[in-house]
Motif scaffolding. Structure first.
Motif, mmCIF file in Angstrom:
data_model
loop_
_atom_site.group_PDB
_atom_site.id
_atom_site.type_symbol
_atom_site.label_atom_id
_atom_site.label_comp_id
_atom_site.label_asym_id
_atom_site.label_seq_id
_atom_site.Cartn_x
_atom_site.Cartn_y
_atom_site.Cartn_z
ATOM 1 N N GLU A 59 0.096 -6.464 6.487
ATOM 2 C CA GLU A 59 -0.809 -7.602 6.605
ATOM 3 C C GLU A 59 -2.221 -7.038 6.734
ATOM 4 N N PRO A 60 -3.187 -7.670 6.067
ATOM 5 C CA PRO A 60 -4.536 -7.086 6.018
ATOM 6 C C PRO A 60 -5.160 -6.865 7.396
ATOM 7 N N TRP A 61 -4.743 -7.638 8.391
ATOM 8 C CA TRP A 61 -5.346 -7.517 9.727
ATOM 9 C C TRP A 61 -4.639 -6.470 10.588
ATOM 10 N N ILE A 87 0.850 -1.194 0.000
ATOM 11 C CA ILE A 87 0.000 0.000 0.000
ATOM 12 C C ILE A 87 0.884 1.243 0.000
ATOM 13 N N THR A 134 -4.089 -2.914 11.975
ATOM 14 C CA THR A 134 -4.819 -1.650 12.045
ATOM 15 C C THR A 134 -3.867 -0.501 11.717
ATOM 16 N N VAL A 188 -4.948 -1.439 5.355
ATOM 17 C CA VAL A 188 -5.032 -1.799 3.945
ATOM 18 C C VAL A 188 -6.184 -1.086 3.233
ATOM 19 N N VAL A 189 -7.280 -0.774 3.955
ATOM 20 C CA VAL A 189 -8.407 -0.127 3.286
ATOM 21 C C VAL A 189 -8.141 1.362 3.049
ATOM 22 N N LYS A 190 -7.084 1.887 3.636
ATOM 23 C CA LYS A 190 -6.775 3.306 3.447
ATOM 24 C C LYS A 190 -5.636 3.520 2.451
ATOM 25 N N ASP A 191 -5.382 2.535 1.630
ATOM 26 C CA ASP A 191 -4.360 2.657 0.580
ATOM 27 C C ASP A 191 -4.569 3.963 -0.182
ATOM 28 N N GLY A 192 -3.522 4.786 -0.239
ATOM 29 C CA GLY A 192 -3.605 6.048 -0.981
ATOM 30 C C GLY A 192 -3.939 7.249 -0.116
ATOM 31 N N LEU A 222 -9.596 1.353 14.767
ATOM 32 C CA LEU A 222 -10.696 0.614 14.125
ATOM 33 C C LEU A 222 -10.568 0.617 12.604
ATOM 34 N N VAL A 223 -9.430 1.093 12.117
ATOM 35 C CA VAL A 223 -9.225 1.184 10.671
ATOM 36 C C VAL A 223 -8.184 0.143 10.261
ATOM 37 N N LEU A 224 -8.533 -0.732 9.348
ATOM 38 C CA LEU A 224 -7.516 -1.614 8.788
ATOM 39 C C LEU A 224 -6.673 -0.760 7.829
ATOM 40 N N ILE A 240 -7.226 11.371 8.888
ATOM 41 C CA ILE A 240 -7.136 10.610 7.646
ATOM 42 C C ILE A 240 -7.761 11.474 6.559
#
Lengths: 173, 338
Positions: free
Chosen positions: A30-32, A16, A34, A77-81, A73-75, A64
Motif C-alpha cells: 500500500e502506498p502509505w 514493487i 513505510t 513504494v518510492v524505493k521500487d527496485g 520516513l521512506v515510503l 538503501i
C-alpha cells in the motif's frame, strides 16, 4: 507474507520489487506503507526498530542501495527496485559482521533497542570513509540516539573497526 | 497516516501534467519532511506524486560559469560534490550542519527548499495554527516560543524556516528554476520564500502546479572568506536557534564584497543586503561587524522565551564575520567555536 495478509491489503496496493538482504522480493505494498513497516510487518524482519517513527532517533536505520537511511520516513513504494540491507543481512549468529563483533566486544549497548540502527549506521560510516577521529565518529553517528547512553562504548567499537579497516587498507597497498 | 492516491511520474512532463490535474497533490522526493507531516496528519494529501524517477539528480556547469543543481540531488551528494566543496564551501558547510547522515542521504535539494517549519503548534493538530489552519490563531506568540522568529514576524505567525542549506544559498545569491503550467522560469532566492504577513499558510511564492527543477549557483564564489556558524541546543542533529552564513571578499585590508544571511530567526532565510552594503568598503574588524549586526537586528523583536535570540544573533553575526575574515571557517565536526 501469508495469503491472509495479502487479502487484507487495500486495492490501492501496488506491485514493487525489492532486493532485501540479497533476495529478490516481489511485493504488493500500500502506498502509505513505510519501508520500516514493510520490513517488520510484511517481511518479518523485526531487527530494524521503530523508535520515534519520525526520523529523530535512528533506530530504524537500514542501508538503501548501500547508503544509510531512516526507513521510517521512506515510503516503500518510492524505493521500487532498490537494494535494502537490514541488520539481518549484515550477519547472523555464528557469522557476525565485524561491526557486530565489535559491539559485543566493547559492550556497546545496554537495552539493545537502538543497536541494529547503530550498527547499520556504523557500517555505513566506515564505508563512507569520512570519520577518522573519535570526534568525527561522534558527529557522523549523531543520527543514532542511545537512550541508555552507551555512546562511549559505541565510539570504542566503531574506532576498533575503523582501525582494522585502515590496517587492512594499508596491508593491501 | 491518511490514505492517498499514488502517482509515479516518469519524466518532468508527466509530473507537471499530474500536478496540473490535481494542484492540491503533494510531490514526494526524499519524503523526510512530507512523510513525517503525514504521520501527524498535518499534511493530508489526497494524491502524492512521486518524482524520484525524474532526471533531476545531476550537478552541471552553467554557461555563465556557475553550477546548476538538480532538484533531486541529495543533501549528502551535494555537500560532498567536489565542485561544491571546492568552489562553494559555505554551502557544503551549511548542509553538513543540518540533520544527520541518514537524513542527508534521503533529503533532496528541492525538498529542503520546501521543508516546513518545526513550530510546535504547527505540528500539533490539537492546537490552533494560522499556518496549518488559516484564521485559527497563533498560540506561539504568547506561548512556548523559544525556537521562534525575531525578524519579519507578523501578528499571525512567528514561525521560522528551519533550513541550513537555504541560508547558504541565500548568501550565495542562488536562483531557483521552476517549471509550471506556464512553462519554465527562474526565481531569485530572495523572492522564493516569503514572510508570513497575513498569509502564513504560504511559505513560498510558488504558484499552484509549480515544480522545482534546479537551484543555480552563480559563478561568483567565496572560497577564501566564508563561515557557517550554527548555534543550537545540542551540538549535532538539532535545528538552529540562530545560524549565520557569512562570505566576504577582502582586498588590501578592505572588504570589497560581503554576503550575510541568517537562519532560525525568520520565516525565510534572512539575508540583509543593507548590512552587506555597510560592510562593503569597510575594514574587517569588530567595529564594522558590530555595526552590521546592529543593522540586521534593528527591527528584531522578541516574544518572551525567544528574546535571548536577539543578543545571540548579534554575537553570532560578529563571530561568523570574524571567522570568515580570518579565513578560519567554523568546522562542522570540531564544534568548538573559535
Amino acid at each position: 507474507m501469508s495469503s491472509q495478509d495479502a487479502q487484507s491489503l487495500s486495492p490501492a496496493a501496488v506491485p514493487i520489487r525489492l532486493t532485501i538482504n540479497g533476495t529478490e522480493r516481489r511485493l504488493q505494498v500500500e502506498p502509505w506503507t513505510t519501508l520500516l513497516d514493510l520490513l517488520r510487518e510484511q517481511e518479518g524482519l523485526t531487527g530494524s526498530k521503530k523508535g520515534c517513527d519520525h526520523g529523530q532517533c535512528g533506530a530504524c536505520t537500514v542501508l538503501i542501495d548501500g547508503k544509510r537511511a531512516n526507513s521510517c520516513l521512506v515510503l516503500a513504494v518510492v524505493k521500487d527496485g532498490a537494494e535494502i540491507t537490514t541488520i539481518e543481512g549484515l550477519g547472523q549468529p555464528g557469522n557476525l559482521h565485524p561491526m557486530q563483533e565489535a559491539f559485543i566486544e566493547h559492550d556497546a549497548f545496554q537495552c539493545g533497542y537502538c543497536t541494529p540502527g547503530q550498527i547499520c549506521s556504523a557500517v555505513a560510516l566506515v564505508q563512507e570513509g569520512r570519520a577518522h577521529t573519535r570526534e568525527e565518529i561522534r558527529e557522523y553517528m549523531s543520527g543514532n540516539i542511545c537512550r541508555c547512553g552507551a555512546y562511549t562504548n559505541i565510539v570504542d567499537a566503531i574506532e576498533d573497526v575503523l582501525g582494522q579497516s585502515s590496517t587492512l587498507r594499508e596491508a593491501a597497498e | 497516516m491518511k490514505r492517498f492516491d499514488y502517482v509515479r511520474a516518469n519524466d518532468v512532463g508527466e509530473a507537471v501534467a499530474a500536478l496540473a490535474a490535481s494542484p492540491a497533490a503533494r510531490i514526494i522526493a526524499g519524503g523526510t519532511n512530507l512523510v513525517d507531516l503525514m504521520k501527524y496528519d498535518v499534511e493530508t494529501p489526497e494524491r502524492v506524486i512521486d518524482i524520484n524517477r525524474l532526471p533531476l539528480n545531476t550537478i552541471e556547469a552553467t554557461e555563465s560559469g556557475g553550477l546548476k543543481i538538480g532538484a533531486l540531488v541529495s543533501n549528502a551528494d551535494l555537500a560532498y560534490d567536489s565542485r561544491i566543496a571546492e568552489r562553494y564551501p559555505l554551502l557544503s558547510s551549511a548542509l553538513l550542519a543540518g540533520a544527520s547522515p541518514q537524513l542527508r542521504n534521503l533529503a533532496t535539494t528541492g525538498g529542503n527548499l520546501l521543508q516546513r517549519t518545526r513550530c510546535y503548534y504547527f505540528y500539533d493538530t490539537g492546537t490552533p495554527c494560522n499556518k496549518r489552519e488559516p484564521g485559527s490563531g497563533c498560540p506561539a506568540i504568547e506561548g512556548v516560543n523559544r525556537i521562534h522568529a525575531i525578524l519579519g514576524t507578523s501578528d499571525q505567525c512567528i514561525a521560522t524556516h528551519p533550513s541550513d542549506m537555504c541560508v547558504a544559498m541565500a548568501a550565495l545569491d542562488a536562483k531557483v528554476h521552476v517549471i509550471g503550467p506556464g512553462g519554465e522560469r527562474t526565481i531569485a532566492f530572495e523572492d522564493f520564500h516569503r514572510l508570513p504577513g497575513d498569509m502564513p499558510e504560504k511559505d513560498t511564492n510558488l504558484q499552484p502546479g509549480d515544480l522545482i527543477t534546479a537551484v543555480e549557483l552563480p559563478a561568483e564564489d567565496f572560497t577564501a572568506h566564508h563561515s557557517y556558524l550554527k548555534l543550537r541546543d545540542r551540538q549535532s542533529y538539532a535545528f538552529a536557534l540562530v545560524s549565520v552564513a557569512a562570505a566576504l571578499k577582502i582586498e588590501d585590508g578592505r572588504i570589497t564584497q560581503a554576503r550575510l544571511a541568517l537562519g532560525g530567526v525568520a520565516h525565510k532565510p534572512w539575508r540583509d543586503t543593507e548590512a552587506e552594503a555597510m560592510l562593503k568598503n569597510s575594514t574587517p574588524g569588530v567595529a564594522s561587524f558590530s555595526a552590521a549586526a546592529a543593522k540586521v537586528l534593528e527591527t528584531a523583536r522578541g516574544y518572551g522565551e525567544n528574546s535571548f535570540k536577539i543578543d545571540l544573533a548579534r554575537r553570532a553575526i560578529v563571530r561568523t564575520l570574524k571567522q570568515a575574515a580570518d579565513g578560519t571557517p567554523q568546522s562542522q565536526t570540531d564544534k568548538r567555536i573559535r
